[in-house]
Motif scaffolding. Sequence first.
Motif, PDB file in Angstrom:
ATOM      1  N   SER A  35      -5.367  71.535 122.662  1.00 22.94           N
ATOM      2  CA  SER A  35      -4.021  72.067 122.887  1.00 22.94           C
ATOM      3  C   SER A  35      -3.181  71.184 123.806  1.00 22.94           C
ATOM      4  O   SER A  35      -1.975  71.012 123.582  1.00 22.94           O
ATOM      5  CB  SER A  35      -4.088  73.492 123.439  1.00 22.94           C
ATOM      6  OG  SER A  35      -4.762  73.517 124.677  1.00 22.94           O
ATOM      7  N   SER A  36      -3.785  70.605 124.822  1.00 18.63           N
ATOM      8  CA  SER A  36      -3.039  69.746 125.737  1.00 18.63           C
ATOM      9  C   SER A  36      -2.518  68.511 125.012  1.00 18.63           C
ATOM     10  O   SER A  36      -1.362  68.113 125.189  1.00 18.63           O
ATOM     11  CB  SER A  36      -3.930  69.330 126.906  1.00 18.63           C
ATOM     12  OG  SER A  36      -3.262  68.425 127.740  1.00 18.63           O
ATOM     13  N   GLU A  38      -1.948  68.248 121.832  1.00 20.34           N
ATOM     14  CA  GLU A  38      -0.917  68.686 120.893  1.00 20.34           C
ATOM     15  C   GLU A  38       0.417  68.865 121.600  1.00 20.34           C
ATOM     16  O   GLU A  38       1.462  68.482 121.078  1.00 20.34           O
ATOM     17  CB  GLU A  38      -1.339  69.989 120.219  1.00 20.34           C
ATOM     18  CG  GLU A  38      -2.482  69.819 119.248  1.00 20.34           C
ATOM     19  CD  GLU A  38      -3.061  71.135 118.759  1.00 20.34           C
ATOM     20  OE1 GLU A  38      -2.835  72.178 119.411  1.00 20.34           O
ATOM     21  OE2 GLU A  38      -3.743  71.111 117.726  1.00 20.34           O
ATOM     22  N   GLU A  39       0.393  69.432 122.800  1.00 19.57           N
ATOM     23  CA  GLU A  39       1.622  69.621 123.576  1.00 19.57           C
ATOM     24  C   GLU A  39       2.245  68.275 123.932  1.00 19.57           C
ATOM     25  O   GLU A  39       3.472  68.116 123.883  1.00 19.57           O
ATOM     26  CB  GLU A  39       1.326  70.417 124.845  1.00 19.57           C
ATOM     27  CG  GLU A  39       0.969  71.862 124.589  1.00 19.57           C
ATOM     28  CD  GLU A  39       0.457  72.581 125.826  1.00 19.57           C
ATOM     29  OE1 GLU A  39       0.463  71.992 126.937  1.00 19.57           O
ATOM     30  OE2 GLU A  39       0.043  73.742 125.693  1.00 19.57           O
ATOM     31  N   GLN A  40       1.405  67.311 124.292  1.00 17.69           N
ATOM     32  CA  GLN A  40       1.918  65.978 124.619  1.00 17.69           C
ATOM     33  C   GLN A  40       2.561  65.331 123.398  1.00 17.69           C
ATOM     34  O   GLN A  40       3.603  64.676 123.521  1.00 17.69           O
ATOM     35  CB  GLN A  40       0.788  65.095 125.147  1.00 17.69           C
ATOM     36  CG  GLN A  40       0.304  65.484 126.519  1.00 17.69           C
ATOM     37  CD  GLN A  40      -0.851  64.617 126.986  1.00 17.69           C
ATOM     38  OE1 GLN A  40      -1.197  63.628 126.348  1.00 17.69           O
ATOM     39  NE2 GLN A  40      -1.452  64.988 128.103  1.00 17.69           N
ATOM     40  N   ARG A  43       5.990  66.816 122.869  1.00 19.37           N
ATOM     41  CA  ARG A  43       6.924  66.288 123.866  1.00 19.37           C
ATOM     42  C   ARG A  43       7.345  64.865 123.491  1.00 19.37           C
ATOM     43  O   ARG A  43       8.538  64.515 123.546  1.00 19.37           O
ATOM     44  CB  ARG A  43       6.277  66.298 125.252  1.00 19.37           C
ATOM     45  CG  ARG A  43       7.178  65.767 126.349  1.00 19.37           C
ATOM     46  CD  ARG A  43       6.467  65.683 127.687  1.00 19.37           C
ATOM     47  NE  ARG A  43       5.237  64.910 127.653  1.00 19.37           N
ATOM     48  CZ  ARG A  43       5.179  63.573 127.704  1.00 19.37           C
ATOM     49  NH1 ARG A  43       6.279  62.858 127.763  1.00 19.37           N
ATOM     50  NH2 ARG A  43       4.018  62.949 127.694  1.00 19.37           N
TER      51      ARG A  43
END
Length: 59
Positions: A35-36, A38-40, A43
């Motif tokens: 998930s981290s 994917e968030e990056q 962004r």
Amino acid sequence: MTKKELEAKLDELKSDYTRIQSDLDKLVYVRGRASSAEEQLVRLEKEIAEVYKKLEEFE
């Protein structure tokens, strides 16, 4: 920012995106927490779009 600075920023963002995408692929393969990463990626996609928009303004 100048056009050259924007192009350099775009190259940097693309490089980061490629690296994180590779990391994400590895995390998915080993069933890690993705998930981290994917968030990056989300962004970075937004930042890349903003830089492209600024580059279009130069043309």
